[in-house]
Write a protein that holds these residues in place. Sequence first.
Motif, short mmCIF file in Angstrom:
data_model
loop_
_atom_site.label_atom_id
_atom_site.label_comp_id
_atom_site.label_asym_id
_atom_site.label_seq_id
_atom_site.Cartn_x
_atom_site.Cartn_y
_atom_site.Cartn_z
N PRO A 67 0.78 -1.24 0.00
CA PRO A 67 0.00 0.00 0.00
C PRO A 67 0.82 1.29 0.00
CG PRO A 67 0.06 -0.99 2.19
CD PRO A 67 0.73 -1.95 1.28
N GLN A 68 2.14 1.25 0.24
CA GLN A 68 2.88 2.52 0.31
C GLN A 68 3.98 2.61 -0.74
OE1 GLN A 68 2.69 1.09 3.86
NE2 GLN A 68 0.81 2.25 4.28
N GLU A 94 5.88 5.82 -1.54
CA GLU A 94 6.94 6.34 -0.68
C GLU A 94 8.32 6.09 -1.28
OE1 GLU A 94 6.83 7.67 2.55
OE2 GLU A 94 4.64 7.70 2.69
N ILE A 133 6.30 5.78 9.15
CA ILE A 133 4.93 6.17 8.84
C ILE A 133 4.12 5.95 10.10
CG2 ILE A 133 5.10 5.65 6.38
CD1 ILE A 133 3.51 3.04 7.02
N VAL A 134 2.92 6.51 10.16
CA VAL A 134 2.05 6.20 11.29
C VAL A 134 1.62 4.75 11.12
CG1 VAL A 134 -0.11 6.74 12.42
CG2 VAL A 134 1.27 8.58 11.45
N SER A 135 1.83 3.94 12.17
CA SER A 135 1.59 2.50 12.08
C SER A 135 0.23 2.19 11.45
CB SER A 135 1.60 1.88 13.48
OG SER A 135 2.90 1.92 14.01
N ASP A 136 0.22 1.23 10.55
CA ASP A 136 -1.05 0.71 10.07
C ASP A 136 -0.97 -0.81 9.96
OD1 ASP A 136 0.37 0.43 7.74
OD2 ASP A 136 -1.06 1.48 6.47
N GLY A 137 -2.04 -1.43 9.51
CA GLY A 137 -2.15 -2.88 9.57
C GLY A 137 -1.22 -3.59 8.60
N THR A 138 -0.80 -4.79 8.96
CA THR A 138 0.06 -5.61 8.10
C THR A 138 -0.67 -6.91 7.75
OG1 THR A 138 1.03 -6.86 9.92
CG2 THR A 138 2.10 -4.78 9.34
N THR A 148 0.85 -7.32 14.16
CA THR A 148 -0.35 -7.04 13.36
C THR A 148 -0.34 -5.64 12.76
OG1 THR A 148 -1.45 -6.37 15.38
CG2 THR A 148 -1.83 -8.63 14.63
N THR A 149 0.48 -4.74 13.34
CA THR A 149 0.62 -3.39 12.79
C THR A 149 2.11 -3.09 12.71
OG1 THR A 149 0.54 -2.41 15.01
CG2 THR A 149 -1.55 -2.57 13.81
#
Lengths: 345, 244
Positions: free
Chosen positions: A182-183, A186, A225-230, A252-253
């Motif tokens: 998703p990133q 970057e 980055i601000v933590s998000d889901g993995t 999980t994040t």
Amino acid sequence: MSKLVLTAVGPATSVQDGGRYGAQRYGLTPSGAVDRLALAAGNCLVGNPPFAAAIEIGPFSTSFAVREGTVRVALTGAVRDAEVSGRSVPFNESCTLVGGDSLTLGAARDGMFSYLAIEGGVKGEPMFGSLAVNARAGLGSPFPRPFQAGDVLDVDTARAGIEHGIELPIQADGPIRIVMGPQDDEFGEATELFLGSEWKISAASDRMGYRLEGPTIKHLHGHNIVSDGTVNGSIQIPGSGQPIVLMPDRGTTGGYPKIATVITSDLGRFAQIPVGRSFRFKAVTIAEAQTVARSMADLLRTLPDRVFEIRNANINDALQNANIGGTAVNAFDSGTWQTWPPLEQ
Amino acid sequence: MATPPPPPPRLLPSGDAAVTVEFGRVIDELANRRVLALDRALADTPIDGVTETVPTYRSLLVHYDPVRIDVEELAERLSMLARLPVPPTSSARRWRIPVAYGGENGIDLEDIANTLNMTPDDVVARHVAGDYRVAMLGFTPGWSYLSGLDRSLHIPRLRSPRLLTPSGAVSIGGLQAGIQCLAGPSGWRLLGRTAVRTYQLHRNPVFLLEPGDAITFYAIDGKQFVEQDRAAERGEIVAQLVAP
């Protein structure tokens, strides 16, 4: 009941099954087998549901002994030398071990993880519907930790009957397919470097993440980055610029940008790439990945159709096949006894 | 005058079995409320093929079964749900969590106070005065990331994370406050410790806090911590549920 003892255990050997889904929102990672196809094939060979718990065996030597009773098992996944009392045990076939037998496995020759499926499965108390070991969360049954030498498993006594083999399709040896994001935004031009380069699995890899060695992938805006889901297969790029592919024991994040994700159908194949072997990634669309995922689901569903009976499972037939003299003997049937060479000659 | 509707979220692929619905790229209260609202909407109106969701500060990770639903259809339905108005947050559960601050329970309190040019008591007073919300749980079971940290307590994380921090650590890092459940690595600064287990096997519920819950802290001393820790070990919840 029969008893199966782990007499020698390498690292990263644990009970794993289809995984523990539904509580990732609370920080509980799914765990589960890294190679689901190998797990399912093994279970199929011993008559278990495809994602029943089995023993996931890490890359190094491991030995088992049957202390009581008889146990039917099947080895799948990463191929390695396997023998019982000097007799070689083939992969992708069931076999029955009797009290006193020792099953000795060498290091994985072409892959990372093998599976020992046991008829009747592993006995334990499921937590969130799974027996899979997640040592960090104190989960897993019968032991909430990887195996140690001396651990004993109570297992079902093998039912009488012939052994089975399974015909698995030859896996494509091509690049590991990924969906960008998703990133990926970057990384800019570093994306081309990522896709155009050869990568190797580092020895510092485990069930949380496989670290990759290759060119440095630079971030456009820093590595936080601000933590998000993995997900299983998320490819994080930390500050070092060396990718980490997240595996079933991942957090999980996570707070590193994720350039891409390994498609679900290639996760098992990726997990089996040996340390030090070069491979490449190839970007595909989600639609392509979903088509492959449907084929993989079909394959998993139809695994039982690929199981066949092994005709020479019976010792008489086995000896007959092996015996160039042409006549087999059965230790339990005196009518077949003979000496060699024949005395009359 | 009506406020303009917020921009639609970005839908980012996370492989072929999950999609990240991103409402913002920084930590921001409204983005988190929209995340939790979409999570709630998905719970109320399930989409066949969606297997589980993971709310975070700024995005909702939606796991799905690629055999059961096409990504285009899923994206369309998620976009529709994300357009629904965000409900007020007043209905959230509210917990009071006891914390033993400083000393062996919060080994960074003195350093934090020095760095921020305050006394340790000031730091504690500002942390206790905060009105927090569970923005997400993640990393390890029960690790609760809170929004609502007083601006004056924003402080960078440690340059190199500690490999082992105690269970129940109450800490701050960057703009975030946290309650850690299991002992483990952390680069956050340790203010104190709570006996509350946000994750405890064989207790009902196994997970205490939900994303969206409101949290306030109150100070206890080290002796009370030891007593509460024993009670918590026996399965008592220790935290006070004050509302609704």
